[in-house]
Design a protein around this motif. Sequence first.
Motif, mmCIF file in Angstrom:
data_model
loop_
_atom_site.group_PDB
_atom_site.id
_atom_site.type_symbol
_atom_site.label_atom_id
_atom_site.label_comp_id
_atom_site.label_asym_id
_atom_site.label_seq_id
_atom_site.Cartn_x
_atom_site.Cartn_y
_atom_site.Cartn_z
ATOM 1 N N VAL A 165 -35.049 30.332 75.815
ATOM 2 C CA VAL A 165 -35.795 29.795 74.784
ATOM 3 C C VAL A 165 -35.046 30.071 73.203
ATOM 4 O O VAL A 165 -35.333 29.192 72.396
ATOM 5 N N LEU A 166 -34.545 31.170 73.406
ATOM 6 C CA LEU A 166 -34.056 31.462 71.907
ATOM 7 C C LEU A 166 -32.874 30.442 71.396
ATOM 8 O O LEU A 166 -32.948 29.792 70.334
ATOM 9 N N ALA A 167 -32.383 29.943 72.412
ATOM 10 C CA ALA A 167 -31.237 28.703 72.375
ATOM 11 C C ALA A 167 -31.569 27.422 71.958
ATOM 12 O O ALA A 167 -31.530 26.530 71.174
ATOM 13 N N VAL A 168 -32.843 27.323 72.698
ATOM 14 C CA VAL A 168 -33.741 26.103 72.798
ATOM 15 C C VAL A 168 -34.385 25.961 71.181
ATOM 16 O O VAL A 168 -34.211 24.821 70.532
ATOM 17 N N VAL A 169 -34.815 26.995 70.535
ATOM 18 C CA VAL A 169 -35.458 26.945 69.333
ATOM 19 C C VAL A 169 -34.237 26.670 68.293
ATOM 20 O O VAL A 169 -34.740 25.929 67.193
ATOM 21 N N ALA A 216 -28.616 34.945 76.151
ATOM 22 C CA ALA A 216 -28.890 34.012 75.131
ATOM 23 C C ALA A 216 -27.622 33.272 74.722
ATOM 24 O O ALA A 216 -27.530 32.111 74.586
ATOM 25 N N VAL A 217 -26.280 33.925 74.665
ATOM 26 C CA VAL A 217 -24.963 33.406 74.426
ATOM 27 C C VAL A 217 -24.767 32.335 75.464
ATOM 28 O O VAL A 217 -24.422 31.258 75.251
ATOM 29 N N ALA A 218 -25.040 32.767 76.689
ATOM 30 C CA ALA A 218 -24.682 31.602 77.916
ATOM 31 C C ALA A 218 -25.586 30.365 77.827
ATOM 32 O O ALA A 218 -25.234 29.453 77.981
ATOM 33 N N ALA A 219 -26.785 30.614 77.617
ATOM 34 C CA ALA A 219 -27.951 29.630 77.327
ATOM 35 C C ALA A 219 -27.404 28.807 76.225
ATOM 36 O O ALA A 219 -27.584 27.338 76.282
ATOM 37 N N ALA A 220 -26.872 29.173 75.261
ATOM 38 C CA ALA A 220 -26.395 28.441 74.036
ATOM 39 C C ALA A 220 -25.162 27.573 74.465
ATOM 40 O O ALA A 220 -25.347 26.276 74.070
ATOM 41 N N ILE A 221 -24.421 28.012 75.069
ATOM 42 C CA ILE A 221 -23.025 27.430 75.566
ATOM 43 C C ILE A 221 -23.525 26.160 76.433
ATOM 44 O O ILE A 221 -23.109 25.122 76.342
ATOM 45 N N ALA A 222 -24.458 26.482 77.450
ATOM 46 C CA ALA A 222 -25.178 25.637 78.308
ATOM 47 C C ALA A 222 -25.561 24.387 77.417
ATOM 48 O O ALA A 222 -25.423 23.317 77.892
ATOM 49 N N THR A 256 -30.871 24.609 81.953
ATOM 50 C CA THR A 256 -30.530 25.849 81.423
ATOM 51 C C THR A 256 -31.656 26.650 81.726
ATOM 52 O O THR A 256 -31.280 28.030 81.956
ATOM 53 N N LEU A 257 -33.012 26.363 81.698
ATOM 54 C CA LEU A 257 -34.094 27.345 81.843
ATOM 55 C C LEU A 257 -33.992 28.021 83.345
ATOM 56 O O LEU A 257 -34.133 29.013 83.474
ATOM 57 N N GLY A 258 -33.655 27.162 84.214
ATOM 58 C CA GLY A 258 -33.714 27.409 85.860
ATOM 59 C C GLY A 258 -32.411 28.437 85.875
ATOM 60 O O GLY A 258 -32.465 29.646 86.640
ATOM 61 N N ALA A 259 -31.266 27.974 85.140
ATOM 62 C CA ALA A 259 -30.324 29.023 85.323
ATOM 63 C C ALA A 259 -30.507 30.477 84.861
ATOM 64 O O ALA A 259 -30.066 31.463 85.146
ATOM 65 N N ALA A 260 -31.049 30.348 83.599
ATOM 66 C CA ALA A 260 -31.384 31.618 82.794
ATOM 67 C C ALA A 260 -32.541 32.689 83.526
ATOM 68 O O ALA A 260 -32.335 33.675 83.677
#
Length: 458
Positions: free
Chosen positions: A135-139, A425-431, A442-446
Amino acid sequence: MTALSANENVAPATIAHPTQWEAFLVFAKIGLLSFGGPAGQIALMHKVLVEEKRWISEERFLHALNYCMLLPGPEAQQLATYIGWLLHGVRGGVVAGTLFIIPGFLIILGLSSIYALYQGTASIDAIFFGLKAAVLAVVIEAVIRVGKRALKNGFMIGLAAASFIAIYAFQVPFPLIILGAGLMGYFGARLRPDLFKGSGHGGAAISGPFLELREPEVQPGWGRAAKVLLVWGLLWIAPVLLLAVVFGRETIFMPIAAFFSQMAVVTFGGAYAVLSYVAQAAVSSFGWLRPGEMLDGLAMAETTPGPLILVLVYVGFLAAFRSPPGIDPLLSGVIGATLTTWVTFIPCFLWIFLGAPYIETLRANKALSGALTAITASVVGVILNLAIWFGLHVVFRTVGTVSAGPLSFAWPDLRSLDLAAALLAVAAAIAIFRLKLGLIPTLGAAAAGGLMLRYLLG
């Protein structure tokens, strides 16, 4: 009738006006598939209503959207209400707007119940641990997306920066920031209209034919406005009065109704703009949530259809679940969630039914357009504050407050860095930014990553 694509050259000469049942089915479909925040929801409505069904022209669609952008509340839900009103009057607007909310409300209500009953179990905590990092990456992505649209010149960048400093460092209330930006845009557009031009909504125009919408059988006037205010104002307050009679005025339901009614009239700029204010009030002022729990609710809302502001359903549920007025906590939570939804969205219908007859005047009013432009720029700074607030609580286990005179801002204990959360969070941002993986994957993988890390690290 066979749906038409935007690229077809051959089309029937006229489009039949849909029945109420046909409109019901189409808006139910939109409500079930409305993932991806307001941008994705508006794009979905455009695809279905303009390109496929051709129930509304490109020009009328953007006209309606621009009006909804002027209003507090979720613009996508209000756009659905507005188009439903154009098709079938007040009944059509109520049906379309309600169908946009119901699927997400029911899902979040169910998830909130599970969360309240089973919070603390290893698997649930691990899943939300991963979701919060994503969610941090989403925001952050939301800051960039809105910023690209809103910050078209140096003045708008400065306005966004000033809004960020005001809310982050000086704790200026969100409504005052929005009011100040709106007034600056309203009067500034008269003096320097070049600085306050809206970014608009680009895209190639879709050629006709389209449904010839019937002119609404209403005329703007004080009598009609008074009637609309009376009817929807009574609907707004009726359940609050009923709960006060049944449970008393000192129960949790009264502050829930008052707080979220206030939110309903100041939520300019969408859910992200108001979430940090809600989170701080729910945690610090009211004690409804514990630190970090707002992120769990946002993770729920990101994975469900409907407007993101439905995260408030989760807040209302937990507030009432933890302070039941002599009834079962689960029942209290359901009442709190339903009350929150009611007082949040009833005003959305009010704004549409009250103001729709005046939309031509609003459309031509450059001062009002300037106010919207300034508010949108200001919202970028507010969302940046949200991103930092969330980021600190995701990546650090301990976050304190630094105060010096009028300054007061959050600051983490650097020794409390949560390395696993930071890596997720870094991995989600890369995704999201590099791999363009999309929100739901992305949320599912996180979530899966959170489970894995929690079990590996014990």
